[in-house]
Design a protein around this motif. Structure first.
Motif, mmCIF file in Angstrom:
data_model
loop_
_atom_site.group_PDB
_atom_site.id
_atom_site.type_symbol
_atom_site.label_atom_id
_atom_site.label_comp_id
_atom_site.label_asym_id
_atom_site.label_seq_id
_atom_site.Cartn_x
_atom_site.Cartn_y
_atom_site.Cartn_z
ATOM 1 N N ILE A 20 0.706 -1.307 -0.168
ATOM 2 C CA ILE A 20 0.158 -0.122 -0.025
ATOM 3 C C ILE A 20 0.796 1.163 -0.133
ATOM 4 O O ILE A 20 0.536 2.130 -0.656
ATOM 5 N N GLN A 21 1.865 1.059 0.778
ATOM 6 C CA GLN A 21 2.842 2.484 0.815
ATOM 7 C C GLN A 21 3.462 2.634 -0.509
ATOM 8 O O GLN A 21 3.524 3.741 -0.913
ATOM 9 N N SER A 22 3.873 1.709 -1.266
ATOM 10 C CA SER A 22 4.400 1.582 -2.615
ATOM 11 C C SER A 22 3.465 2.418 -3.821
ATOM 12 O O SER A 22 3.813 3.087 -4.342
ATOM 13 N N TYR A 23 2.219 1.973 -3.514
ATOM 14 C CA TYR A 23 1.168 2.831 -4.294
ATOM 15 C C TYR A 23 0.932 4.183 -3.752
ATOM 16 O O TYR A 23 0.738 4.981 -4.567
ATOM 17 N N ALA A 24 0.893 4.267 -2.587
ATOM 18 C CA ALA A 24 0.706 5.496 -1.816
ATOM 19 C C ALA A 24 1.915 6.554 -2.427
ATOM 20 O O ALA A 24 1.415 7.756 -2.430
ATOM 21 N N GLU A 25 2.845 6.044 -2.148
ATOM 22 C CA GLU A 25 4.236 7.102 -2.731
ATOM 23 C C GLU A 25 4.040 7.401 -4.043
ATOM 24 O O GLU A 25 4.421 8.666 -4.488
ATOM 25 N N LYS A 26 3.267 6.943 -4.988
ATOM 26 C CA LYS A 26 3.173 7.306 -6.488
ATOM 27 C C LYS A 26 1.921 8.112 -6.385
ATOM 28 O O LYS A 26 1.446 8.468 -7.623
ATOM 29 N N GLY A 27 1.138 8.146 -5.281
ATOM 30 C CA GLY A 27 -0.098 8.988 -5.487
ATOM 31 C C GLY A 27 -1.515 8.512 -5.909
ATOM 32 O O GLY A 27 -2.308 9.196 -6.499
ATOM 33 N N ILE A 28 -1.416 6.901 -6.076
ATOM 34 C CA ILE A 28 -2.411 6.189 -6.467
ATOM 35 C C ILE A 28 -3.151 5.536 -5.729
ATOM 36 O O ILE A 28 -3.967 4.680 -5.961
#
Length: 153
Positions: A20-28
């Motif tokens: 989830i953090q990897s997606y959140a860092e991309k703003g998605i």
């Protein structure tokens, strides 16, 4: 490739947080703390391939007749192999079991959801979503996600 889906356990919090953090860092995807994930662990599903975590998704109740698929993600190296579809199918079956007639998502991957029976709808028809998550989102006044809906009744 045989991928299995199962309900998440507290042992999965670290893996859930990482994806989830990897997606959140991309703003998605909205970020989630490990504490929040632990509190909401019963809403999550895990996809595994040969015992390895390869994806996740969550089914969050927004009202009597509506649930949302959220935190749907597949780890790098496993995208495009049907894992997302398998997770959505698992979550949709769960909504059917709970006799919830509508399932929605906010997404950037509209074509993916359309292939599995969802249709694009105006976000404004989901005030339940606005008052649970959107009020805390930094994109609240400039949301670029697309709402999709599937009726299960």
């Amino acid at each position: 490739m045989t991928v299995s889906c199962r309900r998440a356990t507290t042992d999965d919090v670290g893996s859930l947080y990482d994806i989830i953090q990897s997606y959140a860092e991309k703003g998605i995807m909205l970020p989630r703390s490990k504490e929040a994930l632990a509190r909401q662990i019963d809403t999550f599903v895990i996809a595994e391939y040969e015992g390895q975590f390869v994806g996740c998704g969550s089914l969050f109740r927004l009202g009597q007749d509506l649930v949302e698929i959220r935190s749907l993600g597949v780890t790098d190296g496993y995208k495009g192999q049907g894992i997302g579809r398998k997770l959505v199918t698992f979550l949709t079956d769960e909504a059917r079991e709970q006799r919830i007639p509508k399932i929605m998502a906010l997404t950037y991957e509209v074509a993916f959801f359309e292939k599995i029976g969802f249709t694009v709808v105006p976000k404004e028809i989901f005030p339940e979503k606005v008052w649970t998550d959107c009020v805390n989102c930094k994109k609240q006044n400039n949301c670029d996600e697309i709402a999709v809906l599937k009726r299960l009744d």
